[in-house]
Write a protein that holds these residues in place. Structure first.
Motif, PDB file in Angstrom:
ATOM      1  N   SER A 120       0.808  -1.124   0.254  1.00  0.00           N
ATOM      2  CA  SER A 120      -0.074  -0.072  -0.546  1.00  0.00           C
ATOM      3  C   SER A 120       0.606   1.109   0.120  1.00  0.00           C
ATOM      4  O   SER A 120       1.019   1.492   0.802  1.00  0.00           O
ATOM      5  N   THR A 349       1.494   7.048   8.820  1.00  0.00           N
ATOM      6  CA  THR A 349       0.251   7.282   8.005  1.00  0.00           C
ATOM      7  C   THR A 349      -0.975   7.472   8.343  1.00  0.00           C
ATOM      8  O   THR A 349      -0.998   6.434   7.709  1.00  0.00           O
ATOM      9  N   SER A 351      -0.014   9.919  10.343  1.00  0.00           N
ATOM     10  CA  SER A 351       0.182  10.395  11.699  1.00  0.00           C
ATOM     11  C   SER A 351       0.091  11.030  12.611  1.00  0.00           C
ATOM     12  O   SER A 351      -1.754  11.363  12.852  1.00  0.00           O
TER      13      SER A 351
HETATM   14  C1  FAD Z   1       8.890   1.812   9.254  1.00  0.00           C
HETATM   15  C2  FAD Z   1       7.759   2.757   7.753  1.00  0.00           C
HETATM   16  C3  FAD Z   1       7.315   1.728   6.725  1.00  0.00           C
HETATM   17  C4  FAD Z   1       6.353   2.713   6.553  1.00  0.00           C
HETATM   18  N1  FAD Z   1       5.099   2.289   5.448  1.00  0.00           N
HETATM   19  C5  FAD Z   1       4.598   2.882   4.349  1.00  0.00           C
HETATM   20  C6  FAD Z   1       4.332   1.837   3.467  1.00  0.00           C
HETATM   21  O1  FAD Z   1       3.920   0.636   3.387  1.00  0.00           O
HETATM   22  N2  FAD Z   1       3.126   2.799   3.190  1.00  0.00           N
HETATM   23  C7  FAD Z   1       2.936   4.458   2.812  1.00  0.00           C
HETATM   24  O2  FAD Z   1       2.396   4.569   2.113  1.00  0.00           O
HETATM   25  N3  FAD Z   1       3.664   4.621   3.802  1.00  0.00           N
HETATM   26  C8  FAD Z   1       4.562   3.686   4.228  1.00  0.00           C
HETATM   27  N4  FAD Z   1       5.623   4.396   5.363  1.00  0.00           N
HETATM   28  C9  FAD Z   1       5.319   6.359   5.763  1.00  0.00           C
HETATM   29  C10 FAD Z   1       4.507   6.814   6.465  1.00  0.00           C
HETATM   30  O3  FAD Z   1       3.265   6.090   6.825  1.00  0.00           O
HETATM   31  C11 FAD Z   1       4.223   8.349   6.711  1.00  0.00           C
HETATM   32  O4  FAD Z   1       4.024   8.837   5.372  1.00  0.00           O
HETATM   33  C12 FAD Z   1       6.226   9.403   7.261  1.00  0.00           C
HETATM   34  O5  FAD Z   1       6.754   8.237   7.999  1.00  0.00           O
HETATM   35  C13 FAD Z   1       5.755  10.047   7.280  1.00  0.00           C
HETATM   36  O6  FAD Z   1       6.217  10.984   6.088  1.00  0.00           O
HETATM   37  P1  FAD Z   1       7.228  11.821   6.374  1.00  0.00           P
HETATM   38  O7  FAD Z   1       8.288  11.558   7.095  1.00  0.00           O
HETATM   39  O8  FAD Z   1       7.820  12.321   5.120  1.00  0.00           O
HETATM   40  O9  FAD Z   1       6.604  13.217   7.265  1.00  0.00           O
HETATM   41  P2  FAD Z   1       6.872  14.884   7.477  1.00  0.00           P
HETATM   42  O10 FAD Z   1       6.115  15.254   6.094  1.00  0.00           O
HETATM   43  O11 FAD Z   1       7.705  15.586   7.118  1.00  0.00           O
HETATM   44  O12 FAD Z   1       5.808  15.330   8.552  1.00  0.00           O
HETATM   45  C14 FAD Z   1       6.451  14.948   9.308  1.00  0.00           C
HETATM   46  C15 FAD Z   1       4.992  15.090  10.749  1.00  0.00           C
HETATM   47  O13 FAD Z   1       4.608  16.045  10.374  1.00  0.00           O
HETATM   48  C16 FAD Z   1       2.911  15.951  10.109  1.00  0.00           C
HETATM   49  N5  FAD Z   1       2.421  17.143   9.068  1.00  0.00           N
HETATM   50  C17 FAD Z   1       3.235  17.107   7.885  1.00  0.00           C
HETATM   51  N6  FAD Z   1       2.549  18.303   7.258  1.00  0.00           N
HETATM   52  C18 FAD Z   1       1.376  18.449   8.919  1.00  0.00           C
HETATM   53  C19 FAD Z   1       0.114  19.378   8.304  1.00  0.00           C
HETATM   54  N7  FAD Z   1      -0.104  20.859   7.487  1.00  0.00           N
HETATM   55  N8  FAD Z   1      -0.609  19.578   9.143  1.00  0.00           N
HETATM   56  C20 FAD Z   1      -0.460  18.379  10.258  1.00  0.00           C
HETATM   57  N9  FAD Z   1      -0.148  17.398  10.005  1.00  0.00           N
HETATM   58  C21 FAD Z   1       1.249  17.634   9.149  1.00  0.00           C
HETATM   59  C22 FAD Z   1       2.826  14.442   9.516  1.00  0.00           C
HETATM   60  O14 FAD Z   1       2.222  13.645   9.305  1.00  0.00           O
HETATM   61  C23 FAD Z   1       4.435  13.458  10.399  1.00  0.00           C
HETATM   62  O15 FAD Z   1       3.705  13.784  11.255  1.00  0.00           O
HETATM   63  C24 FAD Z   1       6.170   4.218   6.046  1.00  0.00           C
HETATM   64  C25 FAD Z   1       7.077   4.961   7.527  1.00  0.00           C
HETATM   65  C26 FAD Z   1       8.067   3.830   8.692  1.00  0.00           C
HETATM   66  C27 FAD Z   1       8.809   4.971   9.214  1.00  0.00           C
END
Ligand code: FAD
Length: 367
Positions: A120, A349, A351
């Motif tokens: 996904s 996500t 988060s």
């Molecule tokens: C081990 C692991 C496995 C993963 N596997 C998958 C997967 O299978 N599929 C998939 O699609 N994704 C996956 N992800 C991605 C995950 O779900 C998140 O998308 C990702 O960790 C968060 O993105 P970022 O680090 O770019 O956060 P950023 O975009 O840098 O944001 C930092 C924090 O602020 C929050 N944030 C940012 N902008 C805003 C806003 N405007 N309003 C409110 N809150 C905000 C974000 O939600 C996050 O909590 C995985 C992540 C990890 C760590």
């Protein structure tokens, strides 16, 4: 030979062979990729991907509630395995809820049998839906299909043996973004090495680059991501909550065993959290059962937040109940594993930061 200190009877109903295998390899699944390719076939052999899939579509019957419980059962042993399960089962759910029945018929048999991994890649889409991020994959029209360009920076369950993944793609200004499926065997699909994670390293998590990847019109899960994503979101989130539920159960069980065998100072606190966990799970499963969350996202978001908080509190209680011994470093320290597994819960996500911001927006709009 790995130690098996996690072989304490769990509350789950897992197939005994699978339970034994997960207990033995939980530490490996968290720390390295030694057995990561085995996870999907083993979960399939125990019949887990068929749970909650209608019999008419090759499944064992039941619904998303049953699948959520199954993810929780696996998470009691290993979050890495539960996360791979989540990826596979979410993709299966996208097919079940897609109007493209031919696509579902094409992929379901091999996914249910664990012959193929499902992934996904919809975090970006969920963030797009929340107005946080623009779509990172574009689709250009070609004869009878589309050409994909872009990157998915985080995707789990990308088995090296092959996978099929879902992503949301931007098309033209006049057309709505779509949700599509693409196969790892297509020219132009490039899986990176596994990401250098602090935990869950056996979850086959990597980035995918898409360079001029030709898919057919028949590979479209839904023509309108804005309509489809809210429809699949309750199942997506419910399955994801299964991970918090399983982890919390395991930590609270351990905390109780340790606390009872000592002076019992924490027993009341642990039992109260166990009780709250049970009530919160019941609310989640009820809301999923009556489709309440299709139209009302806010209560679902609150439950996801509360379950994530319970998971953090549960590992904290496990630490306190174990005391100094939790801080020792034997080969197989279940507490340490769960501590690092739990760090993942708030950042996946949507988060907690994102959900809290959405709830605040919802509150302001209603006021
Ligand atoms: C081990 C692991 C496995 C993963 N596997 C998958 C997967 O299978 N599929 C998939 O699609 N994704 C996956 N992800 C991605 C995950 O779900 C998140 O998308 C990702 O960790 C968060 O993105 P970022 O680090 O770019 O956060 P950023 O975009 O840098 O944001 C930092 C924090 O602020 C929050 N944030 C940012 N902008 C805003 C806003 N405007 N309003 C409110 N809150 C905000 C974000 O939600 C996050 O909590 C995985 C992540 C990890 C760590």
């Amino acid at each position: 030979m790995p130690q098996t200190s996690s072989l304490i009877p769990p509350s789950s109903q897992l197939d005994a062979d699978l339970a034994q295998w997960l207990a033995i390899h939980a530490d490996d699944l968290n720390r390295n990729d030694a057995v990561s390719e085995e996870v999907v076939p083993r979960l399939a052999r125990a019949g887990l991907f068929s749970i909650g899939v209608p019999e008419a579509q090759g499944g064992a019957g039941g619904d998303v509630r049953d699948a959520t419980q199954a993810v929780a059962d696996v998470a009691e042993y290993s979050m890495a395995a539960a996360f791979a399960f989540w990826g596979q089962r979410s993709f299966i759910q996208y097919l079940l809820q897609s109007p493209n029945r031919a696509l579902a018929e094409r992929h379901l048999p091999s996914l249910l049998a664990g012959e193929r991994a499902g992934a996904s890649g919809l975090s970006n889409a969920m963030k797009f839906l929340g107005g946080i991020e623009s779509l990172q994959v574009t689709a250009q029209a070609r004869a009878n299909g589309w050409r994909l360009h872009g990157k998915l920076p985080w995707v789990t369950n990308l088995r090296r043996a092959g996978f099929v993944a879902a992503a949301a793609v931007a098309t033209t200004a006049e057309r709505a973004p779509m949700v599509i499926a693409f196969d790892s065997a297509l020219p132009g699909v490039e899986r990176s090495d596994d990401l250098d994670l602090i935990a869950l390293r056996g979850s086959n998590t990597a980035a995918i680059a898409l360079e001029n990847v030709a898919i057919d019109a028949a590979d479209v899960l839904h023509e309108d991501a804005g309509r489809y994503l809210p429809q699949v979101r309750p199942a997506f989130l419910s399955l994801q909550c299964g991970m918090s539920i399983g982890l919390s159960r395991a930590s609270l069980r351990q905390a109780l065993i340790r606390s009872e065998s000592r002076r019992g100072a924490l027993v009341d606190t642990i039992c109260a959290l166990q009780q709250e966990l049970q009530t919160t799970v019941a609310q989640l499963l009820d809301g999923v059962a009556n489709d309440h969350f299709q139209t009302q996202a806010a209560p679902l978001f609150r439950l996801r937040i509360r379950l994530a908080e319970i998971a953090q509190q549960a590992v904290g209680l496990e630490l306190q109940a174990k005391g100094g011994s939790a801080y020792l470093a034997p080969d197989n320290n279940d507490f340490l594993r769960r501590w690092t597994e739990a760090a993942f819960v708030p950042v996946v996500t949507p988060s907690l930061t994102q959900l809290q911001a959405e709830l605040q927006r919802h509150h302001v709009t209603r006021a």
